[in-house]
Design an enzyme around this catalytic site. Structure first.
Site, short mmCIF file in Angstrom:
data_model
loop_
_atom_site.label_atom_id
_atom_site.label_comp_id
_atom_site.label_asym_id
_atom_site.label_seq_id
_atom_site.Cartn_x
_atom_site.Cartn_y
_atom_site.Cartn_z
N ASN A 10 0.86 -1.19 0.00
CA ASN A 10 0.00 0.00 0.00
C ASN A 10 0.90 1.25 0.00
O ASN A 10 1.73 1.42 0.90
CB ASN A 10 -0.89 -0.05 1.25
CG ASN A 10 -1.79 1.16 1.36
OD1 ASN A 10 -1.36 2.27 1.14
ND2 ASN A 10 -3.04 0.94 1.73
N HIS A 13 1.04 6.27 1.87
CA HIS A 13 1.79 7.25 2.66
C HIS A 13 3.01 7.81 1.94
O HIS A 13 3.62 8.77 2.41
CB HIS A 13 2.11 6.67 4.04
CG HIS A 13 0.82 6.45 4.78
ND1 HIS A 13 -0.10 7.47 4.97
CD2 HIS A 13 0.25 5.33 5.30
CE1 HIS A 13 -1.16 6.98 5.60
NE2 HIS A 13 -0.97 5.70 5.81
N HIS A 46 -5.48 3.65 -1.58
CA HIS A 46 -6.79 4.03 -1.03
C HIS A 46 -7.09 5.45 -1.45
O HIS A 46 -6.43 6.39 -0.99
CB HIS A 46 -6.73 3.91 0.50
CG HIS A 46 -8.03 4.20 1.19
ND1 HIS A 46 -8.17 4.12 2.56
CD2 HIS A 46 -9.25 4.57 0.72
CE1 HIS A 46 -9.42 4.42 2.89
NE2 HIS A 46 -10.09 4.71 1.80
N ARG A 48 -9.35 8.31 -0.94
CA ARG A 48 -10.36 8.75 0.04
C ARG A 48 -11.18 9.89 -0.52
O ARG A 48 -10.72 10.63 -1.39
CB ARG A 48 -9.67 9.22 1.32
CG ARG A 48 -9.17 8.09 2.19
CD ARG A 48 -8.50 8.63 3.44
NE ARG A 48 -8.28 7.59 4.42
CZ ARG A 48 -9.11 7.28 5.41
NH1 ARG A 48 -10.22 7.98 5.58
NH2 ARG A 48 -8.83 6.31 6.24
N ARG A 52 -6.85 12.88 0.75
CA ARG A 52 -5.76 13.34 1.63
C ARG A 52 -4.41 12.76 1.22
O ARG A 52 -3.38 13.34 1.53
CB ARG A 52 -6.07 13.01 3.09
CG ARG A 52 -5.96 11.55 3.42
CD ARG A 52 -6.11 11.29 4.91
NE ARG A 52 -7.47 11.50 5.37
CZ ARG A 52 -7.94 10.92 6.48
NH1 ARG A 52 -7.16 10.16 7.22
NH2 ARG A 52 -9.18 11.11 6.85
N GLU A 73 -8.55 0.70 -2.96
CA GLU A 73 -9.30 0.74 -1.70
C GLU A 73 -10.23 1.93 -1.76
O GLU A 73 -9.80 3.03 -2.15
CB GLU A 73 -8.31 0.93 -0.56
CG GLU A 73 -8.35 -0.15 0.46
CD GLU A 73 -7.45 0.21 1.61
OE1 GLU A 73 -7.86 1.04 2.44
OE2 GLU A 73 -6.35 -0.33 1.66
N THR A 104 -8.11 3.57 8.57
CA THR A 104 -9.35 2.79 8.57
C THR A 104 -9.45 2.04 9.89
O THR A 104 -8.80 1.02 10.08
CB THR A 104 -9.36 1.83 7.36
OG1 THR A 104 -8.93 2.55 6.21
CG2 THR A 104 -10.73 1.26 7.12
N GLU A 154 -11.05 -9.12 3.26
CA GLU A 154 -9.77 -8.78 3.89
C GLU A 154 -10.04 -8.62 5.38
O GLU A 154 -10.89 -7.80 5.78
CB GLU A 154 -9.19 -7.49 3.29
CG GLU A 154 -7.85 -7.16 3.93
CD GLU A 154 -7.05 -6.12 3.16
OE1 GLU A 154 -7.16 -6.04 1.93
OE2 GLU A 154 -6.32 -5.38 3.84
N HIS A 189 -3.47 -4.46 8.04
CA HIS A 189 -3.57 -3.29 8.92
C HIS A 189 -2.64 -3.48 10.12
O HIS A 189 -2.79 -4.42 10.89
CB HIS A 189 -4.98 -3.01 9.43
CG HIS A 189 -5.17 -1.54 9.73
ND1 HIS A 189 -4.71 -0.96 10.89
CD2 HIS A 189 -5.69 -0.54 9.00
CE1 HIS A 189 -4.98 0.34 10.85
NE2 HIS A 189 -5.57 0.62 9.71
N1 PXP Z 1 -5.80 -3.02 4.25
C1 PXP Z 1 -6.74 -2.06 4.33
C2 PXP Z 1 -8.11 -2.38 3.84
C3 PXP Z 1 -6.42 -0.78 4.84
O1 PXP Z 1 -7.38 0.16 4.93
C4 PXP Z 1 -5.10 -0.51 5.23
C5 PXP Z 1 -4.74 0.86 5.72
O2 PXP Z 1 -4.90 1.78 4.73
C6 PXP Z 1 -4.15 -1.53 5.10
C7 PXP Z 1 -4.53 -2.78 4.63
C8 PXP Z 1 -2.72 -1.31 5.42
O3 PXP Z 1 -2.57 -0.98 6.76
P1 PXP Z 1 -1.18 -0.41 7.24
O4 PXP Z 1 -0.96 0.86 6.53
O5 PXP Z 1 -1.36 -0.27 8.71
O6 PXP Z 1 -0.15 -1.46 6.88
#
Ligand code: PXP
Length: 240
Positions: A10, A13, A46, A48, A52, A73, A104, A154, A189
């Site tokens: 992901n 960030h 993701h 949003r 952001r 996402e 999330t 998930e 997550h």
């Molecule tokens: N899976 C989903 C559905 C999420 O919303 C997130 C966070 O954006 C993640 C995985 C990844 O989580 P993390 O950034 O804490 O690794």
């Protein structure tokens, strides 16, 4: 039983850091390409409602430039469903979204909100997009996801990552139930080098989606080395 385990990286960030200064650096698409080169099996972003981190143009560039499955996402809103149907990513992971949250925070209430989710799920499936529902590891939510005909769930690993007692067992039971229901099981997550092993060892889980830790650790080790190390920890844990 799933023998192989995929890593979805992901890259949200990377976009958070870029947006802090309003320019183009660091580029989340370049980060995705570096992660793929280092072994990422998929890329998750993701988008949003408040944009952001990831923006519309990032999604379109990812769709055009990456060679592995793109997992979009998104909230189950008409705006996002329309965008997904136009973009046609490999997968869409439906997540709950609250403007004020930092991330999330919990899973979707697929059981309580089945009827409001159904049109979004049906529209995405009709567009040929693999739908995933981000849910807490509970039998009620899994059964609701299966009733909605989502091919993938998930499992939210946030409480496990916080060290809440009994959460690993809940994840294990939920992964087994997903397998029995014929639903592909992903998880994510809050996963890090330190806690990924026990989740990666659950053989019914086909994919882990990891973002914040990888981008943070990349500050010290670089993104390719960080992705390589996470993937090798996952593979080692899966191999037992
Ligand atoms: N899976 C989903 C559905 C999420 O919303 C997130 C966070 O954006 C993640 C995985 C990844 O989580 P993390 O950034 O804490 O690794």
């Amino acid at each position: 039983m799933t023998l192989s385990l995929r890593l979805g990286v992901n890259i949200d960030h990377v976009a958070t850091v870029r947006n802090a200064r309003g320019g183009a650096h660091p580029d989340p698409v370049a980060a995705a390409l570096a992660a793929i080169e280092a072994g990422a099996d998929g890329i998750t972003a993701h988008i949003r409602e408040d944009r952001r981190h990831i923006r519309d143009e990032d999604m379109w560039r990812l769709r055009a430039e990456i060679s592995v499955p793109l997992n979009m996402e998104m909230a189950a809103t008409p705006e996002m469903v329309a965008m997904a149907c136009a973009l046609r990513p490999h997968a869409a992971c439906l997540v709950p979204e609250r403007r004020a949250e930092l991330t999330t925070e919990g899973g979707l209430d697929a059981a309580g909100q089945a009827e409001s989710l159904r049109p979004a799920v049906d529209q995405l499936l009709a567009a040929g997009i693999r739908v995933s529902l981000f849910i807490d590891p509970s039998p009620r939510q899994l059964e609701a996801a299966a009733n909605l005909r989502a091919p993938v769930v998930e499992l939210h690993t946030g409480r496990y990552a916080e060290g809440v007692a009994g959460e690993l067992e809940r994840l294990a039971e939920a992964a087994r139930l997903a397998h029995r229901l014929g639903v592909e099981c992903h998880a994510g997550h809050g996963l890090t080098y330190a806690n990924v092993g026990q989740v990666a060892a659950l053989s019914e889980i086909a994919e882990l989606n990891i973002g914040h830790f990888l981008v943070g650790q990349a500050i010290f080790d670089g993104l390719p080395a960080t992705v390589r190390k996470m993937k090798s920890l996952m593979i080692q844990a899966r191999a037992g």
